[in-house]
Design an enzyme around this catalytic site. Structure first.
Site, short mmCIF file in Angstrom:
data_model
loop_
_atom_site.label_atom_id
_atom_site.label_comp_id
_atom_site.label_asym_id
_atom_site.label_seq_id
_atom_site.Cartn_x
_atom_site.Cartn_y
_atom_site.Cartn_z
N GLU A 214 0.83 -1.22 0.00
CA GLU A 214 0.00 0.00 0.00
C GLU A 214 0.86 1.26 0.00
O GLU A 214 0.53 2.23 -0.70
CB GLU A 214 -0.94 0.00 1.22
N ARG A 218 0.61 3.81 -3.29
CA ARG A 218 -0.01 5.10 -3.01
C ARG A 218 1.04 6.21 -2.83
O ARG A 218 0.94 7.26 -3.44
CB ARG A 218 -0.89 5.02 -1.76
N ASP A 347 -4.87 -9.81 -8.36
CA ASP A 347 -5.16 -8.86 -9.44
C ASP A 347 -3.98 -8.13 -10.08
O ASP A 347 -3.63 -8.36 -11.24
CB ASP A 347 -6.22 -7.86 -8.98
N GLU A 481 -12.56 0.19 -9.99
CA GLU A 481 -12.21 -0.77 -11.05
C GLU A 481 -13.20 -0.79 -12.22
O GLU A 481 -12.79 -0.96 -13.38
CB GLU A 481 -12.08 -2.17 -10.45
#
Length: 588
Positions: A214, A218, A347, A481
Site C-alpha cells: 500500500e 499510493r 489482481d 475498477e
C-alpha cells in the site's frame, strides 16, 4: 427576446425603426461583450481559459504548470470591475450546482437542469470532465482539507480524520494520492498547497509497521507521478527516500519481500492469516513499475534487481494448470494454499506483467510472455459464461471453481483491452471481445442493485447472476475498477455506452455517496437508502475521480502511448530509448 436572436437578425424591422441611433449602438456593443465572455465559458477548453482568467494561483503566474499563459487568458481583463462581476456570476453558478439535476446525452455533453424558484432552465455544458468532475474533486478535496488535513483519510459523516493501520505512522495518504489528480485537472492552487505539505510535513522517519504494497502504490507511485507531471524535485527526492526505506522488506531467504515492514528497525513479517506466513501475489508482484522507476531516477540499480529477482523465483516454480497461486512462502520459495484469483490477492500482479512490457517500449519480452501465458491459463480455467450469457472470472481453490467475481476483478476488462493489440497470433479481436463482455458483466453488477453502485463481490450460482448473496459482500467503498474498465474501453472503441455507463455511476455517486463532508462508502447497495461507512478512501481521489475525468476527456489527455498507470492510477512516464539490458528494461 434573447441575445442570440438579436445577433441572428430575427428582430422585426418595425422594432428597429423605433430605436434611436444611440440605443442601437448600445445594443450592438452589449451583444458583442456578451458573446466575447460567453465564449470564455462555452467554447472547448473553456476550463483552461477560466483557470487563467479567474483562478490566478501563484503557480500559474510563475509558469510552473502547463497551460495557457496568463497574459493570453483574456485581453478584456483590464476592466477589474467587469472581471469581478463575471467571477461573481461564475461562483454563483457553481453554487447552484448543489440544487441542480444532471443529464448526460451521450454525445460528450451534459445538461444542467437548474431550478430557480418556479422557473426551470436548461443549459448545455461541453466537456463534463472540465466541469462536473472538477466539482466532485473539489468537494472531496475541500472536505478533506477542512476536516482532516494531514490525516491519511477523511471521515466525511463525522467530519474528522481517519487512518488505517496500513500506513503505520506515515501521514497524508490522501494528499500524496491526490497530487496527480489535482495537477491533471488543473487545480493548481490545491496542488501547490499539497506540494507545500509534502515538502514540510511528509515524514518517513517513523517507528511503525506499514504495508509495503500500500505504501508503494499510493506514496511511492503518487510521488513519482507528481514528479513526472510537475518536474518538482521534492517529489523525486521523497520517492527515492521512501523506496530506500522499503528495501529491507526483501531480506528473506528467497528475496520475496515481506508484506509488513517496520520502517525504523527494518524488521518484516507477513500477515498472520496468509496461508502459513506466505507472501501475497498481488503484493510482492505489484512493486515492479515503481521500483524500476526508482532505479532510473536514483541511479541505484538495487531497486530493479530486487523486483527482477521476484521473476526468477516465479519462473523456477511449476504453475498448477499454468496458474499463479495467491500465496508463496518467502522462506521455502514454495506455493502456499492453491487459491487463484484475478481479484483480491492476485489482481495487480497480472496488470504489472503487461505494464512492465509496455513501459519498456515493448522490449521486456519476459514480462510479455508471462502475461499472455497467464491470461491464456485464466481464460481456460477461470473464465466462464452464465446461463444468460454474462462472462465472468471465477476463483480457483484447489482445483474447484467458486463462481464468484469481485469488484476488484472488474479491472480485468481494461487490462485485457490494453494488452489486446499485442496478443499473440490473431487473438486481438478475441481479447477485445472478452474485455467488452467483462465490462458488460461489471455494469450489470451495478445495474442490478437498488442504489446502482456495485457490490464488493457478486455471484453466479443458485440461479443468481451478478448479484451479491452474502451480507459481507454487499458494501461499496468508492472503488474505481469498473470505471477504470469503462475508461479503457472508451479509449479503444469510442462506443458511447461506456460514457453512458460512466454517467450512471456519476449520478449514483452524487445521489447516494455525496454527503456534506465529502463522499462516503455504503454498507449495503441493495438497501433502499444508503447506510454510510463514514470513510472517504484516498483512492477515491486518486483513481475513481481520475478515471471518470479521463473517461470524458480527449484521447490525447495522458495518451497511453506516453503514460503507463500504476495500479493506483498514478501515471508514470516511460523513459526515452535506448533501453538497457534485459535485467533492467530501463535507461538508468
Amino acid at each position: 427576446m434573447t441575445v442570440s436572436e438579436a445577433v441572428s437578425g430575427f428582430i422585426p424591422r418595425s422594432y428597429w425603426d423605433t430605436l434611436t441611433e444611440k440605443f442601437i449602438l448600445l445594443l450592438v456593443f452589449s451583444a458583442f461583450i456578451t458573446l466575447c465572455f460567453g465564449a470564455i465559458f462555452f467554447l472547448p477548453d473553456s476550463s483552461k481559459l477560466l483557470s487563467g482568467v479567474f483562478f490566478h494561483s501563484s503557480a500559474v503566474e510563475t509558469n510552473t504548470h502547463t497551460g495557457p499563459d496568463s497574459s493570453d487568458a483574456g485581453s478584456a481583463g483590464n476592466d477589474d470591475r467587469l472581471l469581478a462581476k463575471i467571477k461573481k456570476d461564475h461562483e454563483k453558478a457553481l453554487l447552484e450546482v448543489e440544487a441542480s439535476s444532471w443529464e448526460y446525452n451521450g454525445t460528450g455533453c451534459i445538461i444542467l437542469h437548474s431550478v430557480a424558484g418556479s422557473r426551470r432552465t436548461q443549459e448545455w455544458y461541453r466537456e463534463p470532465a472540465n466541469f462536473l468532475y472538477k466539482t466532485m474533486m473539489k468537494h472531496a478535496w475541500d472536505s478533506y482539507k477542512q476536516y482532516a488535513w494531514g490525516s491519511n483519510e477523511l471521515r466525511p459523516v463525522s467530519k474528522h480524520g481517519h487512518s488505517s493501520n496500513l500506513f503505520g505512522s506515515i501521514k497524508g495518504a490522501t494528499i500524496v494520492d491526490a497530487l496527480d489528480t489535482l495537477y491533471i485537472m488543473e487545480m493548481f492552487e490545491e496542488f501547490d498547497a499539497a506540494t507545500d505539505w509534502v515538502e514540510k510535513s511528509l515524514d518517513f522517519n517513523v517507528n511503525a509497521e506499514v504495508s509495503v504494497f500500500e505504501v508503494n502504490i499510493r506514496f511511492v507511485g503518487g510521488l513519482l507521478s507528481a514528479y513526472y507531471l510537475s518536474g518538482k524535485e521534492v517529489f523525486r527526492r521523497k520517492a527515492v527516500e521512501l523506496g530506500e526505506k522499503l528495501l529491507p522488506a526483501f531480506k528473506t531467504p528467497t528475496g520475496i519481500p515481506w508484506a509488513l515492514l517496520n520502517l525504523k528497525s527494518g524488521i518484516g513479517r507477513n500477515w498472520p492469516w496468509a496461508s502459513g506466513g506466505s507472501s501475497i501475489l498481488a503484493e510482492y508482484g505489484t512493486l515492479h513499475l515503481e521500483f524500476m522507476h526508482l532505479s532510473r531516477l536514483s541511479g541505484n540499480s538495487e531497486f530493479a534487481q530486487k523486483v527482477m529477482n521476484i521473476r526468477k523465483v516465479l519462473n523456477r516454480l511449476e504453475k498448477p494448470q499454468g496458474l499463479y497461486p495467491n500465496y508463496l512462502n518467502p522462506n521455502s520459495g514454495q506455493w502456499g494454499q492453491h487459491h487463484v484469483s484475478v481479484g483480491g490477492l492476485g489482481d495487480s500482479f497480472y496488470e504489472y506483467l503487461l505494464k512492465a512490457w509496455l513501459m519498456s517500449d515493448k522490449t521486456d519480452e519476459e514480462g510479455k510472455k508471462m502475461y499472455y501465458d497467464a491470461l491464456q491459463a485464466i481464460e481456460t480455467n477461470l473464465m466462464r459464461k452464465s446461463t444468460n450469457g454474462l462472462t465472468y472470472i471465477a476463483e480457483w481453490k484447489g482445483g474447484l471453481l467458486e463462481h464468484k467475481m469481485g469488484h476488484l476483478t472488474c479491472f480485468a476488462g481494461g487490462m485485457i483491452a490494453l494488452g489486446a493489440d499485442g496478443a499473440p497470433g490473431d487473438k486481438t479481436g478475441h481479447q477485445m471481445e472478452q474485455a467488452a463482455e467483462i465490462a458488460r458483466t461489471c455494469h450489470e453488477s451495478y445495474a442490478r442493485t437498488t442504489l446502482k453502485l456495485g457490490p464488493e463481490a457478486f455471484r453466479f450460482d443458485g440461479g443468481v447472476e451478478a448479484i451479491a448473496t452474502r451480507q459481507n459482500e454487499k458494501y461499496f467503498i468508492l472503488r474505481p475498477e469498473v470505471i477504470e474498465t469503462y475508461m479503457y474501453m472508451w479509449r479503444f472503441t469510442h462506443d458511447p455506452k461506456y460514457r453512458e455507463w460512466g454517467w450512471e455511476a456519476v449520478q449514483a455517486l452524487e445521489q447516494h455517496c455525496r454527503v456534506d463532508g465529502g463522499y462516503s462508502g455504503i454498507r449495503d447497495v441493495y438497501a433502499s437508502s444508503p447506510n454510510y461507512d463514514d470513510v472517504q478512501q484516498s483512492f477515491y481521489l486518486a483513481e475513481t475521480l481520475k478515471y471518470l475525468y479521463l473517461l470524458f476527456s480527449e484521447d490525447d489527455h495522458l495518451p497511453f502511448e506516453h503514460w503507463v498507470f500504476n495500479t493506483e492510477a498514478h501515471p508514470l512516464h516511460p523513459p526515452p530509448p535506448p533501453y538497457s539490458s534485459s535485467a533492467f528494461h530501463l535507461h538508468l
